[in-house]
Design a protein around this motif. Structure first.
Motif, mmCIF file in Angstrom:
data_model
loop_
_atom_site.group_PDB
_atom_site.id
_atom_site.type_symbol
_atom_site.label_atom_id
_atom_site.label_comp_id
_atom_site.label_asym_id
_atom_site.label_seq_id
_atom_site.Cartn_x
_atom_site.Cartn_y
_atom_site.Cartn_z
ATOM 1 N N LEU A 134 -7.428 -36.154 -15.095
ATOM 2 C CA LEU A 134 -7.791 -37.360 -15.834
ATOM 3 C C LEU A 134 -8.284 -38.409 -14.843
ATOM 4 C CD1 LEU A 134 -4.654 -37.261 -18.121
ATOM 5 C CD2 LEU A 134 -7.012 -36.725 -18.796
ATOM 6 N N GLY A 160 -11.469 -45.184 -15.151
ATOM 7 C CA GLY A 160 -12.725 -45.916 -15.038
ATOM 8 C C GLY A 160 -12.688 -46.916 -13.893
ATOM 9 N N TRP A 192 -3.748 -43.798 -17.708
ATOM 10 C CA TRP A 192 -3.605 -42.608 -18.554
ATOM 11 C C TRP A 192 -2.201 -42.413 -19.102
ATOM 12 C CZ3 TRP A 192 -7.708 -40.119 -20.281
ATOM 13 C CH2 TRP A 192 -8.909 -40.217 -19.567
ATOM 14 N N THR A 233 -21.381 -41.946 -7.685
ATOM 15 C CA THR A 233 -20.669 -41.028 -8.578
ATOM 16 C C THR A 233 -20.467 -39.678 -7.896
ATOM 17 O OG1 THR A 233 -22.748 -40.473 -9.697
ATOM 18 C CG2 THR A 233 -21.356 -42.126 -10.732
ATOM 19 N N ALA A 284 -11.268 -34.915 -17.923
ATOM 20 C CA ALA A 284 -11.633 -35.997 -18.845
ATOM 21 C C ALA A 284 -11.669 -37.295 -18.060
ATOM 22 C CB ALA A 284 -10.638 -36.095 -19.994
ATOM 23 N N GLY A 285 -12.506 -38.219 -18.515
ATOM 24 C CA GLY A 285 -12.600 -39.508 -17.836
ATOM 25 C C GLY A 285 -12.777 -40.642 -18.810
ATOM 26 N N GLN A 286 -12.429 -41.835 -18.345
ATOM 27 C CA GLN A 286 -12.652 -43.076 -19.086
ATOM 28 C C GLN A 286 -13.778 -43.838 -18.418
ATOM 29 O OE1 GLN A 286 -8.919 -44.978 -18.328
ATOM 30 N NE2 GLN A 286 -7.922 -44.149 -20.134
ATOM 31 N N SER A 287 -14.738 -44.320 -19.184
ATOM 32 C CA SER A 287 -15.811 -45.165 -18.655
ATOM 33 C C SER A 287 -16.473 -44.496 -17.445
ATOM 34 C CB SER A 287 -15.259 -46.546 -18.329
ATOM 35 O OG SER A 287 -16.292 -47.458 -18.057
ATOM 36 N N GLY A 295 -15.167 -43.024 -15.115
ATOM 37 C CA GLY A 295 -14.496 -41.745 -14.918
ATOM 38 C C GLY A 295 -15.144 -40.614 -15.704
ATOM 39 N N SER A 296 -15.756 -40.927 -16.848
ATOM 40 C CA SER A 296 -16.428 -39.890 -17.622
ATOM 41 C C SER A 296 -17.720 -39.454 -16.935
ATOM 42 C CB SER A 296 -16.703 -40.351 -19.058
ATOM 43 O OG SER A 296 -17.640 -41.406 -19.078
ATOM 44 N N ALA A 298 -16.618 -37.253 -14.132
ATOM 45 C CA ALA A 298 -16.191 -35.965 -14.671
ATOM 46 C C ALA A 298 -17.384 -35.042 -14.928
ATOM 47 C CB ALA A 298 -15.395 -36.160 -15.959
ATOM 48 N N GLN A 299 -18.489 -35.616 -15.352
ATOM 49 C CA GLN A 299 -19.665 -34.800 -15.640
ATOM 50 C C GLN A 299 -20.240 -34.196 -14.388
ATOM 51 O OE1 GLN A 299 -22.560 -36.708 -18.200
ATOM 52 N NE2 GLN A 299 -20.923 -37.839 -19.182
#
Length: 101
Positions: A24, A27, A35, A69, A91-94, A96-97, A100-101
């Protein structure tokens, strides 16, 4: 909190739960605590791995700036390698997403 050297920096991380690994990623400016609510639910099915990203909380800044990134993704991958995790759900937030990609 445990720490590990990954991608050339000392990183603070936490592992909770059992099952398949789930990384996890917080952001911008967020740390592993971002988290906590999700981990409370996910930990019954997943081994949740949270961490403080580069320059946040208990993780070193390192010598590289600006952060990209790609660099942040290398940090996340380095953390998994340092923990002996070869595959994980992510999974990531903001921001962080994006990492994650």
């Amino acid at each position: 909190m445990p720490r590990v050297t990954a991608n050339g920096i000392e990183m603070l991380y936490e592992v909770r739960g059992s099952g398949e690994p789930l990384l996890l990623i917080a952001g911008t400016g967020g740390d592993h605590v971002a988290w906590n609510v999700q981990v409370a639910d996910f930990r019954s099915e997943y081994t949740c791995i949270t961490f403080d990203p580069r320059g946040v909380g208990g993780t070193e800044k390192g010598d590289v700036f600006p952060y990209t990134t790609r660099l942040l993704a290398q940090d996340a991958g380095g953390l998994l390698l340092a923990l002996g995790v070869s595959r994980a759900h992510v999974a990531g937030q903001s921001l962080g997403s994006v990492v994650a990609q």
